[in-house]
Design a protein around this motif. Structure first.
Motif, short mmCIF file in Angstrom:
data_model
loop_
_atom_site.label_atom_id
_atom_site.label_comp_id
_atom_site.label_asym_id
_atom_site.label_seq_id
_atom_site.Cartn_x
_atom_site.Cartn_y
_atom_site.Cartn_z
N CYS A 149 -6.29 -4.52 3.89
CA CYS A 149 -5.43 -3.39 3.41
C CYS A 149 -6.30 -2.18 3.36
O CYS A 149 -7.01 -1.78 2.43
N VAL A 182 0.63 -1.16 0.07
CA VAL A 182 -0.10 -0.15 0.04
C VAL A 182 0.93 1.42 -0.15
O VAL A 182 1.85 1.34 0.66
N MET A 232 -3.05 0.58 -3.92
CA MET A 232 -2.72 -0.62 -3.59
C MET A 232 -2.04 -1.54 -4.70
O MET A 232 -2.60 -1.33 -5.84
N VAL A 262 -6.43 1.72 2.89
CA VAL A 262 -5.77 2.59 1.64
C VAL A 262 -6.58 4.18 1.92
O VAL A 262 -7.85 4.14 2.05
#
Length: 240
Positions: free
Chosen positions: A187, A17, A195, A189
């Protein structure tokens, strides 16, 4: 500033990321162009749960000048090299009321211009005169994906969840995931961040809990020439 740390993460973990690729002003320019683009094309999909544009860069070619700013060009140069080009692009807009999930999977198909008998290419499908196929492993391993986040996305908001290092296991069926030994990562972001992901990485997403919008531009890159004179259906160079 280089992105070689992120290249190492992409190669070892299967993802990375990077935030602050786009300013708020740049994000607004991108979203404004998308919102003012309309088409009767079958590649524009609209429903209560999802607004999507397939072959995104082809449908809105002006978007390239906004997406490929100097920061993203530097990322791609550091991650791959100057030989990489666009092979697939999709825009997703999951509105606040959309509450669906995506189960764990790998991205195993590519889009090509026609159907052709090729060794180690299998599972051909055709939809809206577009051809998809699972290619040989060396082609899948060469691809990397950039997901551009136009809204903040986190665990409460349908962020991608991944199985770390699963891309190193080649074709890995999701029913074989052992959550006692595997590491699952959500993840997060930020708005204006990206990403990076390998297509063989097992990934999915949960239902949203905070009812916040999620807009993502998904672009895949490769440097491979396809065999038997097959062509990538969305081939586009980065710099023009």
């Amino acid at each position: 500033m280089g992105f070689f740390k992120n290249k190492n993460e992409l190669e070892t973990l299967g993802f990375s990321v990077i935030n602050d690729i786009y300013s708020n002003e740049e994000v607004e320019q991108i979203t404004s162009l998308i919102e003012h683009s309309c088409s009767e094309s079958d590649n524009f999909l609209k429903s209560e749960d999802l607004y999507a544009i397939r072959q995104f860069v082809k449908e809105i070619p002006e978007i390239k000048n906004l997406i490929f700013n100097q920061k993203l060009k530097k990322v791609i140069s550091d991650i791959g090299d100057d030989n990489f080009f666009i092979i697939k692009s999709i825009y997703f807009d999951k509105p606040e009321t959309s509450n669906w999930f995506v189960s764990y999977h790998q991205d195993l198909t590519i889009s090509v211009d026609r159907k052709e008998a090729v060794e180690d290419f299998r599972g051909w499908t055709t939809k809206n005169n577009q051809f998809a196929v699972q290619p040989s492993l060396d082609i899948l391993e060469n691809i990397f994906t950039v997901r551009i986040h136009l809204d903040e996305t986190n665990k409460e908001n349908g962020a991608l969840k991944v199985i770390d290092k699963s891309h190193l296991k080649k074709i890995y069926r999701p029913e074989n995931i052992n959550f006692e030994t595997e590491k699952e990562t959500f993840c997060d972001v930020q708005k204006g961040g990206i990403m990076l992901m390998k297509p063989l990485l097992l990934h999915g997403s949960n239902r949203t809990k905070n009812k916040k919008r999620r807009r993502v531009i998904h672009i895949e890159f490769s440097s491979k020439v396809l065999p038997n004179n097959l062509n990538w259906s969305e081939y586009s160079p980065i710099n023009n």
